[in-house]
Design a protein around this motif. Sequence first.
Motif, mmCIF file in Angstrom:
data_model
loop_
_atom_site.group_PDB
_atom_site.id
_atom_site.type_symbol
_atom_site.label_atom_id
_atom_site.label_comp_id
_atom_site.label_asym_id
_atom_site.label_seq_id
_atom_site.Cartn_x
_atom_site.Cartn_y
_atom_site.Cartn_z
ATOM 1 N N LEU A 13 0.841 -1.194 0.000
ATOM 2 C CA LEU A 13 0.000 0.000 0.000
ATOM 3 C C LEU A 13 0.877 1.246 0.000
ATOM 4 C CD1 LEU A 13 -2.645 -1.101 2.651
ATOM 5 C CD2 LEU A 13 -2.622 -1.522 0.186
ATOM 6 N N ALA A 14 0.796 1.990 -1.082
ATOM 7 C CA ALA A 14 1.612 3.189 -1.238
ATOM 8 C C ALA A 14 0.820 4.432 -0.851
ATOM 9 C CB ALA A 14 2.100 3.302 -2.677
ATOM 10 N N ARG A 15 1.466 5.567 -0.917
ATOM 11 C CA ARG A 15 0.805 6.840 -0.624
ATOM 12 C C ARG A 15 -0.027 7.324 -1.803
ATOM 13 N NH1 ARG A 15 5.411 5.966 1.643
ATOM 14 N NH2 ARG A 15 5.809 6.552 3.812
ATOM 15 N N SER A 16 0.269 6.825 -2.975
ATOM 16 C CA SER A 16 -0.529 7.119 -4.168
ATOM 17 C C SER A 16 -1.091 5.810 -4.699
ATOM 18 C CB SER A 16 0.335 7.781 -5.247
ATOM 19 O OG SER A 16 1.255 6.845 -5.792
ATOM 20 N N ILE A 17 -2.263 5.888 -5.301
ATOM 21 C CA ILE A 17 -2.874 4.665 -5.821
ATOM 22 C C ILE A 17 -2.043 4.088 -6.966
ATOM 23 C CG2 ILE A 17 -4.386 5.677 -7.583
ATOM 24 C CD1 ILE A 17 -5.349 3.011 -4.972
ATOM 25 N N PHE A 18 -1.322 4.953 -7.677
ATOM 26 C CA PHE A 18 -0.520 4.514 -8.818
ATOM 27 C C PHE A 18 0.568 3.535 -8.394
ATOM 28 C CE2 PHE A 18 3.111 4.983 -11.709
ATOM 29 C CZ PHE A 18 2.508 4.725 -12.926
ATOM 30 N N HIS A 19 1.119 3.717 -7.205
ATOM 31 C CA HIS A 19 2.247 2.899 -6.764
ATOM 32 C C HIS A 19 1.843 1.735 -5.866
ATOM 33 C CE1 HIS A 19 5.443 5.076 -8.689
ATOM 34 N NE2 HIS A 19 4.983 6.238 -8.235
ATOM 35 N N HIS A 20 0.543 1.480 -5.733
ATOM 36 C CA HIS A 20 0.130 0.263 -5.029
ATOM 37 C C HIS A 20 0.628 -0.945 -5.817
ATOM 38 C CE1 HIS A 20 -2.243 2.770 -2.471
ATOM 39 N NE2 HIS A 20 -2.846 1.740 -1.899
ATOM 40 N N SER A 21 0.995 -1.994 -5.103
ATOM 41 C CA SER A 21 1.569 -3.159 -5.769
ATOM 42 C C SER A 21 1.353 -4.395 -4.897
ATOM 43 C CB SER A 21 3.068 -2.922 -6.019
ATOM 44 O OG SER A 21 3.631 -3.980 -6.772
#
Length: 216
Positions: A93-101
Amino acid sequence: MGSSYPITDRNKVKRVPQRGNYDKETLYRILDAGFLCHLSFVLNDQPFIIPTLYGREDDKVYVHGATTSRMLVNLQKGIPVSLAVTHVDGLVLARSIFHHSANYRSAVVFGTAKLTPEENKEHALFIVSENIIKGRWDEVRTPNKKELKATSVLEINIDQASSKIRTGPPKDEPEDYELDVWAGVIPFETVMKTPVEDPDLKAGLNPSDVVTKYSY
């Protein structure tokens, strides 16, 4: 044979290539950590992907099924096949949805399949059984002649392969580290629950250590 698979256009990891790995031992560990794969192939211009159980020995992967199985009947003709195994180890879980992985270990195998000779069929089934639940083969009745005749086993030689692994925390854009957003990893773990006995189980029988201590 070398300790790594040659890198070609077919097996080269192109997206985030630094996560790619071509070492045989790494691939073997990923394959041996699971027992369910997905086999893909093309038949009469129609792509198929089939989930199936498997076992590995050296540079071969064994799959089995009924002699009438469309997949097994056609794969033994030598058409190209690809096999994939994936283990998800966590949600990133990242701070931006783009970097969720996700953190994962995956293996992709390329090869061709052939029918396992009759004299090796029972051994190949043992390899599959041991990969699913080690030690169970020695506790149960093994296949009789009729069952062996009704079963086909294919061996897929690992001609080419690659692994891909992601570990660690999220990777955000530099400016996003100042956001008031929680970030981290939700680890995943496969949990074995208490065995449930067959309603028709003979009285007085308890599960063995093979069953009660099962893990993979």
